[in-house]
Design a protein around this motif. Structure first.
Motif, PDB file in Angstrom:
ATOM      1  N   UNK A  13       0.800  -1.230   0.000  1.00  0.00           N
ATOM      2  CA  UNK A  13       0.000   0.000   0.000  1.00  0.00           C
ATOM      3  C   UNK A  13       0.833   1.280   0.000  1.00  0.00           C
ATOM      4  N   UNK A  14       1.974   1.270   0.657  1.00  0.00           N
ATOM      5  CA  UNK A  14       2.819   2.464   0.709  1.00  0.00           C
ATOM      6  C   UNK A  14       3.390   2.755  -0.672  1.00  0.00           C
ATOM      7  N   UNK A  15       3.870   1.705  -1.339  1.00  0.00           N
ATOM      8  CA  UNK A  15       4.433   1.870  -2.685  1.00  0.00           C
ATOM      9  C   UNK A  15       3.345   2.319  -3.658  1.00  0.00           C
ATOM     10  N   UNK A  16       2.155   1.734  -3.544  1.00  0.00           N
ATOM     11  CA  UNK A  16       1.040   2.102  -4.413  1.00  0.00           C
ATOM     12  C   UNK A  16       0.700   3.575  -4.215  1.00  0.00           C
ATOM     13  N   UNK A  17       0.621   4.020  -2.973  1.00  0.00           N
ATOM     14  CA  UNK A  17       0.293   5.412  -2.679  1.00  0.00           C
ATOM     15  C   UNK A  17       1.338   6.354  -3.280  1.00  0.00           C
ATOM     16  N   UNK A  18       2.603   5.987  -3.170  1.00  0.00           N
ATOM     17  CA  UNK A  18       3.673   6.819  -3.729  1.00  0.00           C
ATOM     18  C   UNK A  18       3.552   6.921  -5.252  1.00  0.00           C
ATOM     19  N   UNK A  19       3.285   5.802  -5.915  1.00  0.00           N
ATOM     20  CA  UNK A  19       3.147   5.797  -7.369  1.00  0.00           C
ATOM     21  C   UNK A  19       1.940   6.625  -7.787  1.00  0.00           C
ATOM     22  N   UNK A  20       0.822   6.435  -7.101  1.00  0.00           N
ATOM     23  CA  UNK A  20      -0.401   7.180  -7.417  1.00  0.00           C
ATOM     24  C   UNK A  20      -0.162   8.679  -7.263  1.00  0.00           C
ATOM     25  N   UNK A  21       0.443   9.085  -6.158  1.00  0.00           N
ATOM     26  CA  UNK A  21       0.687  10.503  -5.917  1.00  0.00           C
ATOM     27  C   UNK A  21       1.704  11.077  -6.902  1.00  0.00           C
ATOM     28  N   UNK A  22       2.769  10.347  -7.152  1.00  0.00           N
ATOM     29  CA  UNK A  22       3.815  10.833  -8.062  1.00  0.00           C
ATOM     30  C   UNK A  22       3.248  11.015  -9.469  1.00  0.00           C
ATOM     31  N   UNK A  23       2.509  10.039  -9.959  1.00  0.00           N
ATOM     32  CA  UNK A  23       1.915  10.160 -11.299  1.00  0.00           C
ATOM     33  C   UNK A  23       0.884  11.280 -11.339  1.00  0.00           C
ATOM     34  N   UNK A  24       0.068  11.392 -10.311  1.00  0.00           N
ATOM     35  CA  UNK A  24      -0.943  12.442 -10.257  1.00  0.00           C
ATOM     36  C   UNK A  24      -0.316  13.824 -10.304  1.00  0.00           C
ATOM     37  N   UNK A  25       0.732  14.025  -9.520  1.00  0.00           N
ATOM     38  CA  UNK A  25       1.408  15.325  -9.494  1.00  0.00           C
ATOM     39  C   UNK A  25       2.086  15.598 -10.834  1.00  0.00           C
ATOM     40  N   UNK A  26       2.778  14.605 -11.383  1.00  0.00           N
ATOM     41  CA  UNK A  26       3.487  14.778 -12.649  1.00  0.00           C
ATOM     42  C   UNK A  26       2.518  15.183 -13.765  1.00  0.00           C
ATOM     43  N   UNK A  27       1.442  14.427 -13.914  1.00  0.00           N
ATOM     44  CA  UNK A  27       0.477  14.750 -14.968  1.00  0.00           C
ATOM     45  C   UNK A  27      -0.307  16.024 -14.650  1.00  0.00           C
ATOM     46  N   UNK A  28      -0.508  16.314 -13.391  1.00  0.00           N
ATOM     47  CA  UNK A  28      -1.164  17.569 -13.013  1.00  0.00           C
ATOM     48  C   UNK A  28      -0.341  18.766 -13.435  1.00  0.00           C
ATOM     49  N   UNK A  29       0.968  18.668 -13.256  1.00  0.00           N
ATOM     50  CA  UNK A  29       1.854  19.747 -13.695  1.00  0.00           C
ATOM     51  C   UNK A  29       1.833  19.881 -15.223  1.00  0.00           C
ATOM     52  N   UNK A  30       1.762  18.748 -15.913  1.00  0.00           N
ATOM     53  CA  UNK A  30       1.660  18.799 -17.379  1.00  0.00           C
ATOM     54  C   UNK A  30       0.349  19.464 -17.790  1.00  0.00           C
ATOM     55  N   UNK A  31      -0.761  19.054 -17.165  1.00  0.00           N
ATOM     56  CA  UNK A  31      -2.064  19.659 -17.479  1.00  0.00           C
ATOM     57  C   UNK A  31      -2.050  21.165 -17.213  1.00  0.00           C
ATOM     58  N   UNK A  32      -1.526  21.545 -16.070  1.00  0.00           N
ATOM     59  CA  UNK A  32      -1.447  22.958 -15.726  1.00  0.00           C
ATOM     60  C   UNK A  32      -0.556  23.722 -16.692  1.00  0.00           C
ATOM     61  N   UNK A  33       0.568  23.119 -17.060  1.00  0.00           N
ATOM     62  CA  UNK A  33       1.473  23.758 -18.011  1.00  0.00           C
ATOM     63  C   UNK A  33       0.830  23.966 -19.367  1.00  0.00           C
TER      64      UNK A  33
END
Length: 189
Positions: A13-33
Motif C-alpha cells: 500500500x505504501x508503494x502504491x500510494x507513492x506511485x499514485x501521488x507521483x503520477x498524479x502530481x506529474x500529470x497535473x503539472x503537465x495539465x497545468x502547463x
C-alpha cells in the motif's frame, strides 16, 4: 505478464500510494502547463480567442487524453493491476493540480497583467448571448433581463474563478470515477 493473483502477494500500500501521488502530481503539472501555454498563447495572439468555444473543446480533449494516460501509466507501474480508488485518486490529483494552476494563471492574466481586456470580452460575450437569444425567439422582457444580468456580472473576478474551480473539481471527480471504473481490475487485489 503478471496475473492479478501474483500482484496480491506483492501489493504494498505504501508503494502504491507513492506511485499514485507521483503520477498524479506529474500529470497535473503537465495539465497545468498546457493550460498556461494555451492561455498565454491566446493572450499574445488575440485576446478575443478567449471566447472561442473550439479552444475550450481542444483544452477539454487534452485533459481527457491526459486523464487516460495518467491512469493507464499508473496501472502499468502497478504491475497492470489497479483498484478503483487508486485509478480515481491518481486522476483526481492530476486534474485538481492542473485546474488550480490554470485558474491561478487566469486570475493573474485577467486581474493583474491585463485587466483592461475584461470590458471588451464582456461586451463581445453579451453580443454573442444576444444573437443566441434572438435565435431562440425569446421575448423582449427575457432578453432585457438577460442583458441586465450580463452587464452586472463579472466572470473575471477571483471569486468567480474560485467558484469555477469548484465546478471543475466536481467534473474531475466524475471523470475520475469514470476512468476508475474503466481501468480497475475486475478481480480484487
Amino acid at each position: 505478464m503478471k496475473s492479478v493473483m501474483d500482484n496480491q502477494e506483492i501489493y504494498d500500500p505504501v508503494k502504491v500510494k507513492q506511485i499514485v501521488q507521483k503520477n498524479g502530481v506529474f500529470y497535473g503539472l503537465i495539465m497545468g502547463g498546457i493550460s498556461v501555454l494555451i492561455c498565454l498563447g491566446i493572450y499574445l495572439i488575440d485576446y478575443r480567442l478567449f471566447l472561442n468555444p473550439y479552444i475550450g473543446i481542444v483544452e477539454l480533449a487534452i485533459y481527457a487524453i491526459l486523464g487516460i494516460m495518467v491512469v493507464w501509466t499508473t496501472r502499468q507501474k502497478l504491475g497492470n493491476a489497479i483498484i478503483f480508488k487508486d485509478a480515481f485518486t491518481t486522476y483526481f490529483i492530476a486534474g485538481a493540480i492542473g485546474s488550480t494552476i490554470s485558474v491561478i494563471f487566469y486570475i493573474i492574466i485577467f486581474n493583474v497583467v491585463a485587466p483592461e481586456i475584461q470590458g471588451p470580452l464582456k461586451e463581445m460575450s453579451l453580443e454573442y448571448s444576444l444573437k443566441m437569444a434572438n435565435s431562440l425567439n425569446l421575448t423582449q422582457e427575457q432578453i432585457d433581463a438577460m442583458i441586465i444580468e450580463a452587464r452586472s456580472a463579472n466572470p473575471y473576478t477571483v471569486g468567480e474563478y474560485i467558484s469555477g474551480l469548484a465546478v471543475k473539481l466536481i467534473g474531475h471527480a466524475m471523470y475520475g470515477a469514470f476512468l476508475g471504473l474503466i481501468f480497475r481490475n475486475r478481480q480484487t487485489i
